[in-house]
Motif scaffolding. Structure first.
Motif, PDB file in Angstrom:
ATOM      1  N   ASN A 110       1.151  -1.329   0.208  1.00 50.96           N
ATOM      2  CA  ASN A 110      -0.033  -0.083  -0.158  1.00 50.96           C
ATOM      3  C   ASN A 110       0.632   1.362   0.130  1.00 50.96           C
ATOM      4  OD1 ASN A 110       1.276  -0.023   2.431  1.00 50.96           O
ATOM      5  ND2 ASN A 110      -0.922   0.313   3.721  1.00 50.96           N
ATOM      6  N   GLY A 111       2.237   1.167  -0.025  1.00 50.47           N
ATOM      7  CA  GLY A 111       3.285   2.203  -0.162  1.00 50.47           C
ATOM      8  C   GLY A 111       3.532   2.824   0.932  1.00 50.47           C
ATOM      9  N   GLU A 112       3.132   2.407   1.881  1.00 56.54           N
ATOM     10  CA  GLU A 112       3.860   2.898   3.482  1.00 56.54           C
ATOM     11  C   GLU A 112       3.726   1.919   4.488  1.00 56.54           C
ATOM     12  OE1 GLU A 112      -0.621   4.852   4.950  1.00 56.54           O
ATOM     13  OE2 GLU A 112       0.762   6.170   3.755  1.00 56.54           O
ATOM     14  N   GLN A 113       4.246   2.036   5.537  1.00 55.33           N
ATOM     15  CA  GLN A 113       4.686   1.246   6.609  1.00 55.33           C
ATOM     16  C   GLN A 113       3.255   1.229   7.329  1.00 55.33           C
ATOM     17  OE1 GLN A 113       7.093   1.964   9.880  1.00 55.33           O
ATOM     18  NE2 GLN A 113       7.926  -0.365   9.938  1.00 55.33           N
ATOM     19  N   ILE A 114       2.661  -0.022   7.859  1.00 55.36           N
ATOM     20  CA  ILE A 114       1.475   0.026   8.682  1.00 55.36           C
ATOM     21  C   ILE A 114       2.224   0.160   9.980  1.00 55.36           C
ATOM     22  CG2 ILE A 114      -0.415  -1.496   9.584  1.00 55.36           C
ATOM     23  CD1 ILE A 114       0.050  -3.050   6.573  1.00 55.36           C
ATOM     24  N   LYS A 115       1.412   1.093  10.767  1.00 50.40           N
ATOM     25  CA  LYS A 115       1.599   1.580  12.071  1.00 50.40           C
ATOM     26  C   LYS A 115       0.934   0.464  12.983  1.00 50.40           C
ATOM     27  CE  LYS A 115       3.961   5.400  11.451  1.00 50.40           C
ATOM     28  NZ  LYS A 115       5.445   5.506  11.659  1.00 50.40           N
ATOM     29  N   THR A 116       1.485  -0.467  13.373  1.00 49.07           N
ATOM     30  CA  THR A 116       1.025  -1.441  14.088  1.00 49.07           C
ATOM     31  C   THR A 116       1.737  -1.055  15.532  1.00 49.07           C
ATOM     32  OG1 THR A 116       3.095  -2.773  14.166  1.00 49.07           O
ATOM     33  CG2 THR A 116       1.775  -3.446  12.531  1.00 49.07           C
ATOM     34  N   PRO A 117       1.065  -1.853  16.579  1.00 54.08           N
ATOM     35  CA  PRO A 117       1.403  -1.374  18.021  1.00 54.08           C
ATOM     36  C   PRO A 117       3.024  -1.506  18.069  1.00 54.08           C
ATOM     37  CG  PRO A 117      -0.618  -2.651  18.275  1.00 54.08           C
ATOM     38  CD  PRO A 117      -0.298  -2.695  16.931  1.00 54.08           C
ATOM     39  N   LEU A 118       3.598  -2.623  17.619  1.00 54.11           N
ATOM     40  CA  LEU A 118       5.031  -2.991  17.620  1.00 54.11           C
ATOM     41  C   LEU A 118       5.763  -1.755  17.127  1.00 54.11           C
ATOM     42  CD1 LEU A 118       7.470  -4.290  18.482  1.00 54.11           C
ATOM     43  CD2 LEU A 118       7.083  -5.785  16.187  1.00 54.11           C
ATOM     44  N   VAL A 119       5.177  -1.260  15.843  1.00 51.05           N
ATOM     45  CA  VAL A 119       6.027  -0.166  15.185  1.00 51.05           C
ATOM     46  C   VAL A 119       6.080   1.082  16.205  1.00 51.05           C
ATOM     47  CG1 VAL A 119       5.928   1.351  13.317  1.00 51.05           C
ATOM     48  CG2 VAL A 119       5.561  -0.812  13.015  1.00 51.05           C
TER      49      VAL A 119
END
Length: 303
Positions: A38-47
């Motif tokens: 999707n072109g960007e990092q998915i902001k998971t709780p770990l991120v």
């Protein structure tokens, strides 16, 4: 806008890049065209956790200096670590060139495998941060051997790394992606091989902290050694609400990005017979999206 994008950049055609066997489905270290369909990092709780740690470690010498992400392939370790280094680069200041150093190290030719371990010394960082961080080492896959040490097992290489970093100056940071099997075998070797005996208790504690059992052991930081922080990747859920109690899970963020009208072709040659377009139309109804995420959450609990 739509006019400036090639047709293959639109859904449904662009959805083919989400497949695991396509470039978008697997993250290659520091390769912008891979692993983020999707072109960007998915902001998971770990991120978010790693971003907070990156800020803290540049300001607080009591922060953990060794970080393990533990889990099997395909669960986001590489992507999370890359995001972590990006956050370190931002906290140190762009003049540190930390991200640039890692990108250069991971620029490999066709058919080559990424290096097992890369160490980068930040340049020109803010003086206060530079006094706390002298170097950053990344082991992007601790299951890989080292061509320079062909007689060493992956587990022995990991133990050698730990011996080095635990006796090094406090400004050295060590980031490692590893699975439970390597950790377990390393713990066994440390108990059998005298050269690693000093690590036996530490590596055993690390292994136990990410092993499912009735009484959990603190892992961020490790209860028995606050120089080390560990995160078991199977604690991460894309369908559970975040740690802060927000109503929406990461899954909602992903689907809302997918369902954005700007990312879809205005017309599809398959018309109403296109399964992708039909799913898009159905999932645009909030109750249907809620139902799908509930189903995924139920399966995750069962699995």
């Amino acid at each position: 806008g739509r006019l400036n994008r090639p047709l293959q950049a639109f859904y449904p055609a662009a959805l083919t890049h989400w497949a695991g066997h396509q470039k978008g489905g697997v993250r290659q270290p520091f390769e912008n065209e891979s692993g983020r369909p999707n072109g960007e990092q998915i902001k998971t709780p770990l991120v978010k956790r790693l971003e907070s740690w990156a800020v803290r470690v540049t300001r607080d010498d009591a922060a953990p200096r060794i970080v393990f992400l533990v889990g099997g392939p395909g669960n986001g370790k590489t992507d999370a670590m890359e995001g972590c280094i990006g956050a370190l680069n931002e906290a140190l200041g762009e003049d540190s060139k930390l991200m640039d150093g890692f990108k250069r190290a991971f620029e490999i030719g066709l058919g080559q495998i990424p290096p097992r371990k890369v160490t980068v010394e930040p340049l020109g960082a803010r003086s206060s941060a530079l006094s706390l961080i002298h170097s950053v080492t990344l082991v992007q896959d601790a299951t890989e051997p080292d061509p320079a040490q062909p007689n060493k097992l992956a587990e022995e290489l990991l133990l050698d790394d730990l011996l080095e970093v635990l006796t090094a100056q406090s400004g050295d940071i060590y980031l490692c992606c590893v699975n439970r099997g390597i950790l377990s075998n390393a713990a066994r070797i440390s108990q059998e091989d005298p050269q690693y005996s000093d690590l036996a208790q530490i590596i055993t504690s690390v292994t136990e902290s990410v092993t499912s059992k009735s009484t959990s052991t603190g892992c961020w930081p490790l209860e028995s050694d606050n120089r080390i922080a560990i995160w078991p990747m199977d604690l991460e859920s894309l369908v559970e609400s975040s740690e802060k109690g927000e109503a929406d899970s990461v899954a909602y963020e992903i689907f809302r990005g997918l369902l954005n009208d700007e990312k879809w072709k205005e017309t599809c040659v398959a018309g109403e017979r296109c399964p992708f377009c039909t799913n898009k139309r159905l999932l645009s109804k909030p109750s249907n999206l809620d139902g799908l995420i509930w189903l995924l959450k139920s399966y995750e609990l069962v699995a």
